[in-house]
Scaffold this motif. Structure first.
Motif, PDB file in Angstrom:
ATOM      1  N   TYR A 131       0.845  -1.199   0.000  1.00  0.00           N
ATOM      2  CA  TYR A 131       0.000   0.000   0.000  1.00  0.00           C
ATOM      3  C   TYR A 131       0.878   1.246   0.000  1.00  0.00           C
ATOM      4  O   TYR A 131       0.608   2.205  -0.733  1.00  0.00           O
ATOM      5  N   LYS A 132       1.939   1.208   0.777  1.00  0.00           N
ATOM      6  CA  LYS A 132       2.867   2.340   0.825  1.00  0.00           C
ATOM      7  C   LYS A 132       3.512   2.542  -0.537  1.00  0.00           C
ATOM      8  O   LYS A 132       3.610   3.672  -1.035  1.00  0.00           O
ATOM      9  N   SER A 133       3.941   1.419  -1.144  1.00  0.00           N
ATOM     10  CA  SER A 133       4.530   1.508  -2.489  1.00  0.00           C
ATOM     11  C   SER A 133       3.514   2.046  -3.482  1.00  0.00           C
ATOM     12  O   SER A 133       3.843   2.902  -4.332  1.00  0.00           O
ATOM     13  N   PHE A 134       2.287   1.561  -3.378  1.00  0.00           N
ATOM     14  CA  PHE A 134       1.223   2.041  -4.271  1.00  0.00           C
ATOM     15  C   PHE A 134       1.013   3.536  -4.082  1.00  0.00           C
ATOM     16  O   PHE A 134       0.906   4.278  -5.049  1.00  0.00           O
ATOM     17  N   LEU A 139       1.760   9.076  -5.794  1.00  0.00           N
ATOM     18  CA  LEU A 139       2.267  10.433  -5.567  1.00  0.00           C
ATOM     19  C   LEU A 139       3.241  10.827  -6.682  1.00  0.00           C
ATOM     20  O   LEU A 139       3.215  11.954  -7.189  1.00  0.00           O
ATOM     21  N   ILE A 140       4.111   9.857  -7.051  1.00  0.00           N
ATOM     22  CA  ILE A 140       5.053  10.122  -8.145  1.00  0.00           C
ATOM     23  C   ILE A 140       4.288  10.386  -9.427  1.00  0.00           C
ATOM     24  O   ILE A 140       4.597  11.328 -10.186  1.00  0.00           O
ATOM     25  N   SER A 141       3.246   9.573  -9.658  1.00  0.00           N
ATOM     26  CA  SER A 141       2.430   9.764 -10.869  1.00  0.00           C
ATOM     27  C   SER A 141       1.762  11.123 -10.853  1.00  0.00           C
ATOM     28  O   SER A 141       1.720  11.834 -11.876  1.00  0.00           O
ATOM     29  N   ILE A 142       1.256  11.518  -9.704  1.00  0.00           N
ATOM     30  CA  ILE A 142       0.590  12.823  -9.586  1.00  0.00           C
ATOM     31  C   ILE A 142       1.627  13.933  -9.798  1.00  0.00           C
ATOM     32  O   ILE A 142       1.370  14.906 -10.527  1.00  0.00           O
ATOM     33  N   ASP A 143       2.796  13.741  -9.174  1.00  0.00           N
ATOM     34  CA  ASP A 143       3.850  14.755  -9.357  1.00  0.00           C
ATOM     35  C   ASP A 143       4.234  14.855 -10.840  1.00  0.00           C
ATOM     36  O   ASP A 143       4.396  15.961 -11.388  1.00  0.00           O
TER      37      ASP A 143
END
Length: 173
Positions: A131-134, A139-143
């Motif tokens: 879940y943390k990795s997801f 977050l990376i995808s949003i960034d």
């Protein structure tokens, strides 16, 4: 044995110089009475002895019966006591066996619960990690999405500025 009747019927021969017949008869009458009383008493005592002997026999039989009954009762009591001890020992052994089985089952259940707990902890750790990795990937995808939007917006802005500059150059020339 001479009976009082034998004494009473006894006849003596008469002699010339014998005892006074009246005195002898009187004395014999006294002897008859005493002897008769003693004879009756003797018969009564013999009857009493017979009766007492029969009672003694009865009581000896009763005593033997009571002894036998006491022996049987003692043997029965011993058997009952032994059976009760054996039953008690059997109950205790059964209870101990049952207690050991219950404890073994409880220990096995505790082991199973601990194993399940460890498994669930691992699963929670794996879920948490995933879940943390997801979340981090999101977050990376949003960034990246926002970065792409900003880059696109900056490109559009610079393109518009260039077009405006060209338009202005074309207008001025």
């Amino acid at each position: 044995m001479i009976t009082p009747l034998d004494i009473q019927n006894k006849q003596f021969k008469k002699t010339f110089r014998g005892y006074s017949e009246a005195e002898v008869d009187e004395f014999l009458d006294e002897i008859i009475q005493d002897y008769e009383r003693i004879y009756k008493e003797n018969i009564e005592l013999k009857d009493k002895i017979l009766m007492l002997n029969e009672q003694i026999k009865y009581y000896k039989t009763l005593e033997d019966t009571l002894k036998d009954t006491l022996i049987v009762a003692q043997n029965t009591a011993d058997e009952v006591t032994l059976a009760a001890r054996q039953k008690g020992e059997s109950i205790i052994n059964d209870a101990e066996t049952m207690a050991k089985t219950i404890i073994a089952n409880a220990n096995e259940e505790v082991r199973n619960i601990k194993e399940e707990y460890k498994y669930l902890q691992k699963e929670i750790f794996v879920f948490k990690t995933r879940y943390k990795s997801f979340m981090e990937s999101q977050l990376i995808s949003i960034d990246e999405f926002y970065s792409n939007i900003e880059n696109t917006f900056d490109s559009l802005e610079s393109m518009e500025k260039e077009k405006n500059k060209e338009d202005m150059d074309n207008l001025g020339a």
